[in-house]
Design an enzyme around this catalytic site. Structure first.
Site, PDB file in Angstrom:
ATOM      1  CB  CYS A   2      -0.951   0.101   1.173  1.00 37.98           C
ATOM      2  SG  CYS A   2      -2.117  -1.252   1.279  1.00 37.98           S
ATOM      3  NE  ARG A  27       4.615   1.704   0.117  1.00 39.43           N
ATOM      4  CZ  ARG A  27       5.531   1.421   1.020  1.00 39.43           C
ATOM      5  NH1 ARG A  27       6.795   1.566   0.721  1.00 39.43           N
ATOM      6  NH2 ARG A  27       5.196   1.006   2.221  1.00 39.43           N
ATOM      7  CD1 TRP A  74       0.034  -6.631  -2.743  1.00 41.80           C
ATOM      8  CD2 TRP A  74      -0.392  -7.024  -0.590  1.00 41.80           C
ATOM      9  NE1 TRP A  74       0.338  -7.941  -2.483  1.00 41.80           N
ATOM     10  CE2 TRP A  74       0.085  -8.213  -1.169  1.00 41.80           C
ATOM     11  CE3 TRP A  74      -0.736  -7.034   0.759  1.00 41.80           C
ATOM     12  CZ2 TRP A  74       0.238  -9.398  -0.455  1.00 41.80           C
ATOM     13  CZ3 TRP A  74      -0.589  -8.213   1.472  1.00 41.80           C
ATOM     14  CH2 TRP A  74      -0.100  -9.377   0.866  1.00 41.80           C
ATOM     15  CG  ASN A 100       1.159   0.998   4.285  1.00 42.88           C
ATOM     16  OD1 ASN A 100       0.910  -0.197   4.230  1.00 42.88           O
ATOM     17  ND2 ASN A 100       2.388   1.476   4.212  1.00 42.88           N
ATOM     18  N   GLY A 101      -1.132  -0.642   6.354  1.00 45.83           N
ATOM     19  CA  GLY A 101      -0.864  -1.423   7.571  1.00 45.83           C
ATOM     20  C   GLY A 101      -2.071  -2.262   7.913  1.00 45.83           C
ATOM     21  CD  GLU A 485      17.034 -13.941  -5.598  1.00 44.34           C
ATOM     22  OE1 GLU A 485      16.406 -14.380  -4.626  1.00 44.34           O
ATOM     23  OE2 GLU A 485      16.741 -12.862  -6.144  1.00 44.34           O
ATOM     24  CE  LYS A 489      13.823 -12.209  -8.138  1.00 45.47           C
ATOM     25  NZ  LYS A 489      14.416 -11.982  -6.864  1.00 45.47           N
ATOM     26  CD  GLU A 492      10.069 -12.634  -6.491  1.00 50.70           C
ATOM     27  OE1 GLU A 492       9.848 -11.920  -5.523  1.00 50.70           O
ATOM     28  OE2 GLU A 492      11.144 -12.572  -7.133  1.00 50.70           O
ATOM     29  CG  HIS A 508      18.171 -37.426   0.117  1.00 49.27           C
ATOM     30  ND1 HIS A 508      18.392 -38.723   0.538  1.00 49.27           N
ATOM     31  CD2 HIS A 508      19.385 -36.831   0.094  1.00 49.27           C
ATOM     32  CE1 HIS A 508      19.686 -38.888   0.778  1.00 49.27           C
ATOM     33  NE2 HIS A 508      20.306 -37.757   0.511  1.00 49.27           N
ATOM     34  CE  LYS A 607      11.614  -3.526  -4.796  1.00 52.47           C
ATOM     35  NZ  LYS A 607      12.317  -4.734  -5.261  1.00 52.47           N
TER      36      LYS A 607
END
Ligand code: G6P
Length: 612
Positions: A2, A27, A74, A100-101, A485, A489, A492, A508, A607
């Protein structure tokens, strides 16, 4: 998570709000809205979708006014739709707020308000706060400012808020707790933002509001108090900002720009810290806690997402060069499992945004238990940088693409510098080795630049496997976090399922997945343990898996067994090994583009994750 913008002054507010929201769209981008006061009368527009949808929706509708607030969302409470979008207006229309929160006790507060006759249009916790403020204002017969203050004393959770009162139209009220809020100070005008980017072209004088503080902004004045009513002297700081850094600069996407920026961003990370002539590293930010670091019995690295991967890579560097035992933890797990922490532990919190809620909570816990807490942050003035005892900024520049790229490489470089700095101070690295390591460190930007000159093999592989439903990424040693990573990527931004695994662990379990349709990306640049990774590649080939290998130039063994080979320039130490992440960033980028995905704003992600 947000984004909030706002303005009070003499300028036309609409372009400031829309322009600001576009900068903050990283955001959150599931819905957005604005409220403007036009001669004291409010207009509120909000829609599901992106800021461009909001702009289209507003079109030629009335938008005159010089005071306003805006929000890009968001979703946490309630699905993304027009009604749940912010701003939220209280039932009697007295207050309009953006938030926001998360208000954690919103359900209890909502029930109390319902008993007192309040009704709700949305499913959000924010509307509860708007109505709570209004209830206190109307029934407590207080000023708008006092109503906000009293309400904030009743809420539990996190908030960054911007509030307009339709009875007191000469002011903008803002407050924060655990969610960021920055006030931009102009000449008889004020801006607000979740960070400084929405208003940086108007002013670079800012006030970073502290936790539990609120500010009342009028056209000529700012007054700051804690929510307990103690006055605070405004601390105006100047931020340095290069405007070009938040534009795409000719690239199709911010992510691609940020991948290509890495030679520069890494140079910025090491600039002024590595003294080439004296062959030494200077990390001024750590000096106040140097004795604590030198005597640390253990280092605990905490972070989330890509920052956690940087921490895992850092573990290899720290243990090898400084010989201090390191543990790496997800901040969200660390904070909830009553960890054993001693006063001679050093906790390093890694965060691009410096605002991640779980990482902030982990810092708080570590401090309570007496550890020394260091931060590695990209955003200057962010909450984490202010909550830690000391730290090092990554100086990678603003990262706008939601998938982190240049922040990751900068974080690893900071960890490398820290590990060498401590290793040298503890006499754990021989002088010749130290020179070799410094040499490698300063050449990382050049190595990446070389690699970025030709991306044709990566684009070709992306084209062939863009429709594959699964990918496996394998690596050993410090290439294991690189594998993680690479897989992250891909997930995402292209929505392809991918797992990263330590190559030896494949037998395994994941080996059961391998058949002639499974692309397996092997990071096979190891010198130490090269034979072992060769064996792992053989195991994949024996089951007819497709091997896409990342190898050093001139490699023969792994290259010979691979279906596709991506070469990286030669390097000698684990610091140089960082460059193997670059082809993985590019592979996920090209696959996502070829699949028609929104690379910079992938679905469901944000983000800056300021909720737990
Ligand atoms: C989000 C972002 C990731 C990031 C993670 C941690 O999930 O999308 O790119 O790695 O948060 O964020 P931080 O700002 O603490 O590094």
């Amino acid at each position: 998570m947000c984004g909030i913008v706002g303005y009070i002054g003499d300028r036309d507010v609409y372009p400031i709000l829309i322009g600001g929201l576009k900068r903050l769209e990283y955001r959150g981008y599931d819905s957005s809205g604005i409220a403007i006061l036009n001669n004291g009368k409010p207009v509120v527009y909000k829609v599901k979708g992106k800021i461009s949808d909001l702009e289209n929706f507003i079109g030629t509708k009335s938008k005159e006014g010089t005071i306003g607030i805006g929000h890009t969302r968001w979703a946490t409470h309630g699905e993304p739709n027009d009604v749940n979008a912010h701003p939220h207006t209280s039932m009697n229309g007295k207050f309009i707020i953006v938030h926001n929160g998360i208000i954690e006790n919103y359900a209890t507060l909502k029930q109390r308000l319902i008993k007192r006759g309040y009704t709700f249009k949305s499913e959000t916790d924010t509307e509860v706060l708007a109505n709570l403020i209004e209830y206190i204002y109307l029934f407590g017969k207080t000023s708008a400012t006092e109503a906000v203050r009293f309400a904030l004393n009743k809420v539990q959770g996190a908030y960054g808020i911007g509030v307009i009162c339709t009875d007191e139209t000469d002011k903008l009220i803002v407050a924060r707790k655990s969610s960021p809020l920055v006030v931009g100070v102009g000449d008889k005008e004020f801006f607000i933002g979740s960070d400084a980017t929405p208003f940086i072209e108007y002013t670079n004088n800012v006030i970073y509001l502290d936790n539990d503080n609120m500010a009342v902004l009028t056209k000529g004045e700012v007054s700051i108090k804690t929510i307990k009513n103690d006055a605070i002297e405004p601390n105006i700081q100047t931020v340095d900002f290069d405007f070009d850094e938040i534009e795409k600069g000719g690239f199709d996407h911010f992510m691609l720009k940020e991948i290509f920026e890495q030679p520069k961003s890494i140079s910025d990370t090491i600039r002024g810290r590595v003294d080439y002539s004296r062959n030494s590293i200077v990390l001024g930010g750590l000096m106040p806690v140097m004795s604590k670091i030198m005597n640390a019995r253990r280092i605990i690295i905490v972070g989330c997402g890509t920052s956690w991967h940087a921490g895992l890579f850092g573990e290899y560097l720290f243990e090898e060069y400084s010989r201090i035992p390191v543990e790496v933890e997800y901040a969200s797990e660390f904070r909830y499992r009553d960890p054993v922490i001693n006063s001679d532990d050093v906790v390093i919190a890694i965060s691009q945004s410096g605002e991640t809620a779980d990482t902030l909570a982990a810092i708080k816990l570590a401090k309570e238990k007496g550890a020394t807490v260091l931060g590695i942050c990209n955003v200057v003035g962010s909450s984490i940088s202010r909550e830690t005892d000391a730290g090092v900024y990554t100086h990678a520049g603003p990262e706008i693409g939601v998938a982190s790229t240049k922040a990751f490489t900068a974080q690893v470089m900071v960890l490398a510098m820290m590990a060498l700095f401590v290793g040298k101070a503890k006499y754990n690295i021989k002088p010749e080795k130290y020179s070799e390591l410094i040499d490698e460190l300063i050449h990382v930007p050049q190595q990446i630049e070389t690699m970025l000159k030709d991306t044709s093999v990566i684009e070709k592989v992306a084209d062939i496997y863009k429709d594959s439903p699964n990918f496996i990424y394998l690596g050993r040693g410090c290439y294991y976090p690189i594998a993680l990573e690479g897989a992250l990527k891909l997930k995402e931004i292209s929505y392809i399922h991918a797992i990263g695994y330590p190559a030896a662990e494949m037998k395994h379990g994941p080996i059961a997945l391998i058949d002639e349709k499974m692309p397996v990306v092997v990071i096979g640049a190891n010198k130490r343990g090269y034979d072992k990774i060769v064996n792992n590649v053989q195991e994949v080939k024996a089951r007819h898996g497709i091997v896409i290998s990342i190898v050093r130039e001139g490699d023969t063994e792994i290259a010979k067994m691979s279906d596709y080979v991506i070469e990286v320039p030669n390097f000698t130490t684990a610091i140089g090994a960082l460059i193997t992440v670059i082809p993985l960033q590019l592979l996920s980028y090209y696959i996502a583009v070829k699949r028609g995905c929104n690379v910079d704003q992938p679905r469901n992600l944000a983000k800056s994750v300021t909720v737990e």
